[in-house]
Scaffold this active site. Sequence first.
Site, PDB file in Angstrom:
ATOM      1  N   GLU A 145       0.807  -1.217   0.000  1.00 56.65           N
ATOM      2  CA  GLU A 145       0.000   0.000   0.000  1.00 56.65           C
ATOM      3  C   GLU A 145       0.845   1.275   0.000  1.00 56.65           C
ATOM      4  OE1 GLU A 145      -3.828  -2.019   2.269  1.00 56.65           O
ATOM      5  OE2 GLU A 145      -2.416  -0.843   3.417  1.00 56.65           O
ATOM      6  N   ASP A 154     -12.758  -7.502  -2.022  1.00 62.42           N
ATOM      7  CA  ASP A 154     -13.650  -8.649  -1.768  1.00 62.42           C
ATOM      8  C   ASP A 154     -14.943  -8.110  -1.172  1.00 62.42           C
ATOM      9  OD1 ASP A 154     -11.509  -8.490   0.691  1.00 62.42           O
ATOM     10  OD2 ASP A 154     -13.529  -8.804   1.400  1.00 62.42           O
TER      11      ASP A 154
HETATM   12  N1  ADE Z   1      -9.496  -5.713   3.913  1.00 61.32           N
HETATM   13  C1  ADE Z   1      -9.835  -6.215   2.704  1.00 61.32           C
HETATM   14  N2  ADE Z   1     -10.865  -7.072   2.825  1.00 61.32           N
HETATM   15  C2  ADE Z   1     -11.179  -7.109   4.141  1.00 61.32           C
HETATM   16  C3  ADE Z   1     -12.142  -7.822   4.890  1.00 61.32           C
HETATM   17  N3  ADE Z   1     -12.988  -8.651   4.300  1.00 61.32           N
HETATM   18  N4  ADE Z   1     -12.181  -7.631   6.235  1.00 61.32           N
HETATM   19  C4  ADE Z   1     -11.310  -6.767   6.837  1.00 61.32           C
HETATM   20  N5  ADE Z   1     -10.364  -6.101   6.184  1.00 61.32           N
HETATM   21  C5  ADE Z   1     -10.307  -6.251   4.837  1.00 61.32           C
END
Ligand code: ADE
Length: 234
Positions: free
Chosen positions: A13, A200
């Site tokens: 990042e 996600d």
């Molecule tokens: N960062 C990216 N996806 C995530 C998730 N599902 N839960 C927490 N942090 C995240």
Amino acid sequence: MVRIGVIGAMEEEVSALIRQMKDKEECTIAGMTFCRGSLWNQDAVVVKSGVGKVNIGICTQLMITIFGVDFLINTGVAGGLYKDIQVGDIVISSDALQHDFDCSGHEFARGEIPGMETSVFRADPELVDMAKEACELVNSEIGCYVGRVVTGDQFVYGNDRRKELVDLFDAYCVEMEGGAMAQVAWLNKIPFVIIRAITDKADDTAPGDYNAHVEQAIIHTVKLLAAMFLKLGR
Ligand code: ADE
């Protein structure tokens, strides 16, 4: 000239930002290497905080107390919660809270921090607008949303847990640092914004989706930041 603090949790990042920095000076405190220099013609400090709320809490206070930043940007990835959000889209924080703060056994609402004036920390409206305009300019092929970011010390995956966060908080995305940075910024009266790319949907397939999409997601946040820095210089 204002000084901008940029915090990311993971190497991927922040490394793209640090590579583009000029006149770099490094300083390591509490195991965190703060990189100060000129980023896209702005005075900036960029740091990898490490994952989770304690790491970013410490990091944010150091950014403010030691490096004197005028405002803070937290960049990274997140799980999408809002119904229309797709993997690859961007969420810019309207506000942020900590979803795993739970004193409901003492009749506080989930996410409510006892003794604090507020537990929902509002992002700076000007920074939010600037980030949104920058995103629409350089990432026009993806969705860009302004909404609530919820934070906890857990990677959230599973349809039931996802639904719980949607129902309780009306959140747009979930991640592991933003709400803690927001609290420290609020305590110090420092304006902030959180900018997250969706890897996600925090559902049953989230772990695999995260791995598949993390690289592309970060490309979007870096482009957005470059365009936002140009606006800040005007
Ligand atoms: N960062 C990216 N996806 C995530 C998730 N599902 N839960 C927490 N942090 C995240």
